[in-house]
Design a protein around this motif. Sequence first.
Motif, PDB file in Angstrom:
ATOM      1  N   ALA A  12       0.836  -1.209   0.000  1.00 44.06           N
ATOM      2  CA  ALA A  12       0.000   0.000   0.000  1.00 44.06           C
ATOM      3  C   ALA A  12       0.865   1.251   0.000  1.00 44.06           C
ATOM      4  O   ALA A  12       0.583   2.230  -0.717  1.00 44.06           O
ATOM      5  N   LEU A  13       1.936   1.224   0.789  1.00 40.55           N
ATOM      6  CA  LEU A  13       2.834   2.386   0.839  1.00 40.55           C
ATOM      7  C   LEU A  13       3.448   2.641  -0.538  1.00 40.55           C
ATOM      8  O   LEU A  13       3.558   3.788  -0.983  1.00 40.55           O
ATOM      9  N   GLN A  14       3.840   1.582  -1.219  1.00 40.63           N
ATOM     10  CA  GLN A  14       4.412   1.714  -2.562  1.00 40.63           C
ATOM     11  C   GLN A  14       3.419   2.408  -3.491  1.00 40.63           C
ATOM     12  O   GLN A  14       3.795   3.316  -4.253  1.00 40.63           O
ATOM     13  N   ARG A  15       2.155   2.016  -3.427  1.00 40.78           N
ATOM     14  CA  ARG A  15       1.133   2.620  -4.303  1.00 40.78           C
ATOM     15  C   ARG A  15       0.951   4.101  -3.989  1.00 40.78           C
ATOM     16  O   ARG A  15       0.840   4.932  -4.891  1.00 40.78           O
ATOM     17  N   TRP A  16       0.949   4.442  -2.725  1.00 36.38           N
ATOM     18  CA  TRP A  16       0.758   5.836  -2.330  1.00 36.38           C
ATOM     19  C   TRP A  16       1.961   6.703  -2.728  1.00 36.38           C
ATOM     20  O   TRP A  16       1.806   7.830  -3.193  1.00 36.38           O
ATOM     21  N   VAL A  17       3.154   6.147  -2.517  1.00 36.64           N
ATOM     22  CA  VAL A  17       4.359   6.922  -2.871  1.00 36.64           C
ATOM     23  C   VAL A  17       4.414   7.140  -4.383  1.00 36.64           C
ATOM     24  O   VAL A  17       4.834   8.205  -4.858  1.00 36.64           O
ATOM     25  N   GLN A  39      -5.438   2.861   7.704  1.00 34.25           N
ATOM     26  CA  GLN A  39      -6.428   3.225   6.704  1.00 34.25           C
ATOM     27  C   GLN A  39      -6.012   2.725   5.331  1.00 34.25           C
ATOM     28  O   GLN A  39      -4.835   2.391   5.103  1.00 34.25           O
ATOM     29  N   GLU A  40      -6.981   2.701   4.413  1.00 35.28           N
ATOM     30  CA  GLU A  40      -6.738   2.105   3.101  1.00 35.28           C
ATOM     31  C   GLU A  40      -6.574   3.135   2.004  1.00 35.28           C
ATOM     32  O   GLU A  40      -6.077   2.816   0.930  1.00 35.28           O
ATOM     33  N   ARG A  41      -7.030   4.377   2.225  1.00 38.27           N
ATOM     34  CA  ARG A  41      -6.980   5.386   1.169  1.00 38.27           C
ATOM     35  C   ARG A  41      -5.872   6.401   1.442  1.00 38.27           C
ATOM     36  O   ARG A  41      -5.586   6.710   2.604  1.00 38.27           O
ATOM     37  N   LEU A  42      -5.260   6.885   0.395  1.00 38.53           N
ATOM     38  CA  LEU A  42      -4.225   7.906   0.531  1.00 38.53           C
ATOM     39  C   LEU A  42      -4.782   9.094   1.308  1.00 38.53           C
ATOM     40  O   LEU A  42      -5.807   9.669   0.912  1.00 38.53           O
ATOM     41  N   PRO A  43      -4.155   9.477   2.410  1.00 39.33           N
ATOM     42  CA  PRO A  43      -4.680  10.583   3.216  1.00 39.33           C
ATOM     43  C   PRO A  43      -4.808  11.867   2.401  1.00 39.33           C
ATOM     44  O   PRO A  43      -3.864  12.268   1.710  1.00 39.33           O
TER      45      PRO A  43
END
Length: 530
Positions: free
Chosen positions: A390-395, A457-461
């Motif tokens: 998830a972190l990879q997707r957000w970054v 949480q699941e969505r990018l803040p």
Amino acid sequence: MNLIHDPWIPALRQDGSYCRIAPWQIAETDNPVVELAAPRADFQGGLYQFLIGLLQCVCAPEDGEAWAEWYQSPPDAATLAQQFSVLATAFELTSEAGRPAFLQDLTLEDGEQKDIAGLLIEAPGGKTLKDNLDFFIKGGRVNAICPACAAQALFTLHTNAPSGGVGHRVGLRGGGPLTTLLQPVGQHTLWHALWLNVLEQRHDLYCHDNPLTAAIFPWLTPTRLSDKGGQSTLPGDVHPLQMYWGMPRRIRLQPASTEGRCDLCGDHSDTLVSHYLTRNYGTNYEGPWRHPLTPYRLDKKNEAPPLSLKGQKGGLSYRHWLGLTIEDKDNGDTAASVVQSLVQDKEMYLDSGVQMQLWCFGYDMDNMKARCWYDHTLPVFVLPAAQITALQRWVEALLMPAKEASPLLRKAIREAWYRSPENAGGDVSFIDTEFWQTTENRFYQSVQQLVIAVQSQERLPADVATSWWKTLQHTLEQLFDQYALHTRVEDLDLRRVITARAYLLGKFHSLKTVKALKSDNQRTQEVTHG
């Protein structure tokens, strides 16, 4: 000198004292060694890789649990000395031709004699010296070195080897590879910094039987020549552990009987080394090698072999962070195996809240010329695999607009400067560099926020997304005004400047990646307020 038994590695102990240690002394717990103290930055990186290679060859842990046991409690130094001792025969620094000598051609008796400075990657070559062109790095400053520095120079050259002229082969990872090593943050011993970078046996980087074999240490047998009748060396031709001990050059040291001070470390030595013999057409490493300490760029179509990442002009910045620590799907950059292992094998055995960093270093080479040595540390986050994904997707969502905004800024400034920017020459890469440097702190602050958010949480803040695109917009405006308006009044064309500025901001806000950040914000607000 035997590189297993004798104390030759420069190091610092916990009380701050300088010493020289044998490799097995990294496990000592009484006033333990906390850092290496090589006389050169490239030697420092080389020594780390030397010690990691030894541990990987004879101590590869069976699994993550076995790895954690030694991470928490290092083995007894005597036990480690016994395990290393099986390799001692291969680690004599000097011997007569026909007998093994560390990283030296077994049978080389004649060849071109060179000054010992030739082992240093940045040293000017013979033609440069002949033509009196050694303007910045002068020749004649290193004439004789001690055996310890000779061993460090040999390892550093072989592992980083750039092209060296006709038939003088590059290293197994190509010339000037980037090396990435995990390190604990805060107080720690050298043992912890090394053991973090040792892989479990599932990676097939260990030896079932006696590791003292030419398949791992190529100098135990005549060199696999790569001349006209020779052959290339592919991963299937030797043991995978040879990646730690690649030997692309044919070299034989010529120790002298003179004593004196080493020109590199300054220590006195009874036996200085001033020359070596060399010949071309040594081992030619080709094919899909994947060195465990180096990140690679993978072909999206899986048609070309992996390409090791190299040191590059301008150094590293946060735009490389994803590819060095996880995976950058945009360009195919993938973290080194040892970095991936932190999540796959080690994370569950580390204390929660433990902090790590990634030490990245390597030469920026222009064929045979060393343009620069780069040395960076980047943050690494220890999270479970699902949260890393998830972190990879957000970054990626933060990085993409930055990557697209940087060339827009460069183009807009050129349009503000020139009536015909397409015909204007000159290197304006400093604009890109300043863009990345200006936004770097804010990026890592955002990533830190994401690391906390990804655990709940699941969505990018939305606040992170909004803050980031506003940071990019502000930086574009600031740097554009700085460069476009900072000129002589007679050269300033305000109509052109205003047009270019409008173009820049218009293009930026029309980027799909920027719109995505704004839409994330809107969706989050809708969810929050129903």
